[in-house]
Design an enzyme around this catalytic site. Structure first.
Site, PDB file in Angstrom:
ATOM      1  CD  GLU A 194      30.623  37.346  39.013  1.00 32.34           C
ATOM      2  OE1 GLU A 194      29.564  37.709  38.416  1.00 32.34           O
ATOM      3  OE2 GLU A 194      31.614  36.928  38.420  1.00 32.34           O
ATOM      4  CB  CYS A 252      31.316  39.037  35.565  1.00 31.86           C
ATOM      5  SG  CYS A 252      33.022  38.606  35.953  1.00 31.86           S
TER       6      CYS A 252
END
Length: 527
Positions: free
Chosen positions: A267, A304
């Protein structure tokens, strides 16, 4: 508190002293080092941890569903029991609020409990049975039975920005353990004390549950050497990573160059673009502008899912959106960022925005400490955004980019210019339906989650969660790293053909002793 921490590595049931130097944690708000010394390990410690994990695999991957679920619940109990200690140490090592980590610890415990439910339900096994048809023309069919099985030992790289929920006891660890995979965690050096507290919780749970000691280990090291040793080790079957695109791709490429390539579930990077369609802009531009800034400043912009780019067509409501966003940014106090290196990267990336034509239209209070991140709002035209790919790249920290578009055609052109994202957001009213229908297929190709009339952060951890997307958001858009579906990363199918019932795994036996839902000859059944 430091007296309660040993700084040792946790390899199986053992506490292992330094073999390759030591480090101390840093209080980023003061720049002061914090006791105690934390041990670094090397290739020998990696090898010991992974050999133990491999020894544990056969027994742990074949634990009964009830036993494995009870183990996950035990970890949750222990996380809740150390909530105060864990939150205090994490706040000390990050400069972020204590209350934030009390909540993060409880949410992380809840994730383990949710995976315990997943395990008990057994649906993750995806059991399927095609019974024998000995009289089928023109040829008989043998009995075929399928279930998913665990991949093997998993290496997890702890993240810097969520020191609990994406760290040692985070969702990657919970989902891998739920799948039946032993775990070796490479703790992030930004929060070694918080990592040790979490690691001890899992180590103790392994012992109390009577499991093989190799089910869990925690290692730590300096530089890239220990990470490379983990990815290269022949007993590793999968790797997870949360961090920068450069770091994630270095691990991914290394794993593909092994004699036996393994999956690396990364990720990495996302700007989570937010598109405001004309009717929504006219109806509630100010509300959207202020709300987005409030969400974007969470964790000092170090998330994120931060909605980093706000896009709207210049017209009714645009000035109200711009003014509200500017006012909200100007109210924001400069706050300590997680590490000096993250602060330095933020400074460089802000300069990149400015060098590529972004104009500053709003700023929060000036930094006081050397590691403070100042909240900043920039503006560019759609034409400029299209011309400069660097403006579409992530700035990790409290900076937001407002994009003034000329019309619907440019909005669609800009949407097509974005690379893969973790999320994308659409604000629309009923009058925007035709425009939304044009935009949605573009967004579907570029993200794993589309948010309607809300914001990209926070994200629910649920059965329907997706935290993933096309490259470079992740290295494999077929999987999620958040939510109950995260378990699928650590499973593979095995078919048992023509087996006697007594040799079949329990989930596939004729009597269905676990009372699981199974696909029997194409039909869902509990028989």
């Amino acid at each position: 508190m430091s007296k309660e921490l040993t700084g040792e590595l946790l390899i199986g049931a053992a506490r292992v002293p330094a073999a390759a130097g030591t480090m101390k944690a840093l209080d980023p708000s003061t720049g002061e080092l914090i006791e105690p010394e934390f041990a670094f390990g090397g290739a020998a410690e990696v090898d010991r941890a992974l050999r133990l994990a491999d020894e544990a695999f056969d027994s742990y991957s074949h634990t009964g569903l009830a036993e494995r679920a009870a183990f996950l619940d035990l970890i949750a109990d222990k996380l809740e029991a150390v909530k105060d200690e864990l939150a205090a140490r994490t706040a000390l090592e990050t400069g972020l609020p204590l209350a934030q980590f009390e909540g993060e610890a409880l949410r992380t415990a809840a994730v383990f409990r949710k995976f315990a439910i997943v395990v008990r339900q057994g649906r993750f096994l995806q059991a399927a049975i095609d019974p024998a048809q000995p009289d089928r023309p023109p040829a008989p069919r043998m009995d075929h039975r399928l279930q998913k099985v665990a991949l093997g030992p998993v290496v997890i790289f702890g993240a810097s920005n969520f020191p609990i929920s994406y760290s040692v006891a985070g969702g990657d660890t919970a989902s891998a353990l739920a799948a039946g995979c032993p775990v070796v965690v490479k703790a992030h050096n930004a929060h070694p004390g918080a990592s040790e507290i979490q690691g001890r919780v899992i180590q103790q749970a392994v012992a109390e549950a009577g499991l093989h000691e190799g089910v869990f280990s925690l290692v730590r090291g300096a530089g890239n050497e220990i990470g490379e040793a983990l990815v290269d080790h022949p007993l590793v079957r999968a790797v997870t990573f949360t961090g920068s695109e450069a770091g994630g791709m270095a691990l991914y490429r290394r794993a593909q160059q092994r004699p036996d390539p393994i999956p690396v579930f990364t990720e990495m990077t996302s700007v989570n673009p937010t598109f405001v369609l004309p009717a929504a802009l006219a109806a509630r531009g100010a509300e959207i502008g202020a709300g987005l800034i409030q969400r974007a400043m969470y964790n000092v912009g170090q998330a994120c899912l931060k909605p980093a780019i706000l896009l709207a067509v210049d017209g009714p409501g645009f000035q109200e959106l711009r003014d509200a966003a500017t006012a909200e940014v100007e109210k924001a106090a400069a706050r300590t960022m997680l590490t000096p290196s993250i602060h330095d990267s933020y400074t460089r990336n802000v300069r990149r925005l400015e060098d590529n034509g972004a104009g500053l239209i709003g700023a929060g209070s000036a930094p006081v400490g050397a590691g403070d991140g100042q909240s900043l709002l920039y503006e560019v035209t759609g034409e400029r955004l299209l011309a400069e790919p660097a403006l579409r790249e992530e700035v990790f920290g409290p900076a937001i980019l407002l994009v003034r578009l000329t019309g619907p055609d440019q909005l669609l052109e800009v949407a097509r210019a974005f690379r893969g994202q973790l999320s994308a957001t659409l604000h629309a009213e009923a009058a925007d339906r035709a425009a939304a229908e044009q935009l949605l297929p573009i967004l579907e190709r570029r993200t794993g989650r589309i948010v309607f009339n809300a914001f990209s952060i926070p994200q629910e951890v649920s059965y329907a969660s997706t935290h993933g997307g096309p490259f470079p958001a992740t290295s494999d858009s077929r999987f999620t790293s958040v939510g109950m579906g995260a378990i699928e990363r650590f499973l593979r199918p095995v078919t048992y053909q023509n087996f006697p019932d007594e040799l079949l795994p329990q989930p596939l036996r004729a009597a269905n002793p676990l009372h699981l839902w199974r696909l029997v000859d194409g039909e869902l059944s509990r028989r």
